[in-house]
Design an enzyme around this catalytic site. Sequence first.
Site, short mmCIF file in Angstrom:
data_model
loop_
_atom_site.label_atom_id
_atom_site.label_comp_id
_atom_site.label_asym_id
_atom_site.label_seq_id
_atom_site.Cartn_x
_atom_site.Cartn_y
_atom_site.Cartn_z
N PRO A 273 5.35 6.26 5.85
CA PRO A 273 4.95 6.15 7.27
C PRO A 273 3.53 6.63 7.54
O PRO A 273 2.84 6.09 8.40
CB PRO A 273 5.98 7.04 7.98
N GLY A 274 3.07 7.61 6.77
CA GLY A 274 1.73 8.15 7.01
C GLY A 274 0.67 7.61 6.10
O GLY A 274 -0.49 8.04 6.17
N GLU B 188 0.41 -6.41 0.25
CA GLU B 188 -0.21 -6.00 -1.02
C GLU B 188 -1.68 -5.60 -0.84
O GLU B 188 -2.51 -5.81 -1.73
CB GLU B 188 -0.09 -7.09 -2.09
N GLY C 54 -0.57 3.89 3.67
CA GLY C 54 -0.34 2.55 3.16
C GLY C 54 -1.33 2.28 2.05
O GLY C 54 -1.05 2.42 0.87
N SER C 55 -2.56 1.95 2.44
CA SER C 55 -3.60 1.67 1.46
C SER C 55 -4.05 2.93 0.72
O SER C 55 -4.46 2.86 -0.44
CB SER C 55 -4.81 1.03 2.15
#
Length: 391
Positions: free
Chosen positions: A132-133, A374, A135-136
Amino acid sequence: MSRLQQTHGLTDEQREIIATVRAFAEKEIIPVAAELERADEYPQAIVDGMKDLGLFGLMIGEEHGGLGESLLTYALAVEELARGWMSVSGIINTHFIVAWMITQHGTPEQRAHYLPKMATGEIRGAFSMSEPGCGSDVSAITTRAVPDGDHHVIDGQKMWLTNGASANLVATLVKTDPDAGHRGMTTFLVDKTPGFGEVAPGLTVPGKIGKMGYKGIDTTELLFDSHRVPSAQILGGTPGRGFYQMMDGVEVGRVNVAARACGVAKRAYELAIDYARQRETFGRPIAGHQAVLFRLAEMATKIEAAHQMVVMAARRKDSGERNDLEAGMAKYLAGEYCKEVVEDAFRIHGGYAYSTEYEIERLYREAPMLLIGEGTADIQKMIIGRRLLED
């Protein structure tokens, strides 16, 4: 057959596989995609058909019961599936990322245990990296695994799992040494039962995440609460290699997303050109108007360019070399061009594009996912830029 998206140098077996998948999409996917998408219904009959075709074992070695095909063959099959319905191609993406990771990095015992059952679709894989905190920014993950005898205890929350409910195996990236940066990350092969709720002791799949598109497929969270995993489930048997293993899998995933974008764009183009031939204004089909003709020409050129980038990226990986540069370029270009081609098809349809009775409305909602799946376009450009500087 259209001159678009032709791939030179294929074997007879590759051409036969792609033709079979194309026929499957025409017969089993396109006629039911609209109904299933509106209901957000899991396409079980389509999945069963893909199992019968052996698609879940497409890239798994023959020694483990798979077809032993290349990433290029897989990418071309994905184009055809996504042309039918993008969600269907997502069902096999994470499965093949996990299968690839086990093939390349797993212990002999892990390969012997998982790959034969993955080839038949009995075991279905999901891939869990995001939280949740983060991604990339993969280094920002907070899910922890602490050793406890011959087990590890995992606590944390994962996000954006494609096939999170339907899969029974999840390759999960966690921190085993928070002070070691990327070298402190480890991939665990987490077994679970399919479904929602508590799918293993201390492991919960809360429910599907609602989405604007990419429906039918289950996208979920994954909650770890003192979940015990045998330490033998560390991918490759050695902790601290998870980041490299995941990035290797992501390169396969980026080729998949790029191929999906090519398939969606191809379908949008087909819909646009069919509509442009039928719709008349000022006494002739709108395909005869220069503005529409130019738009179709631009769409076809983008589709062809993106397809060739996907082929290059797949062949690079098949050669045994890293393809992070090529996969990043392919994913970036194909995702952006897909968005543009779908929007142009939307414009050609005029007001009818806004109606749920027309297929282009669904494609218009699906294309944005390919801009972020992705890794976002900005992440791809960072990868591309850094690799170019290294060269």
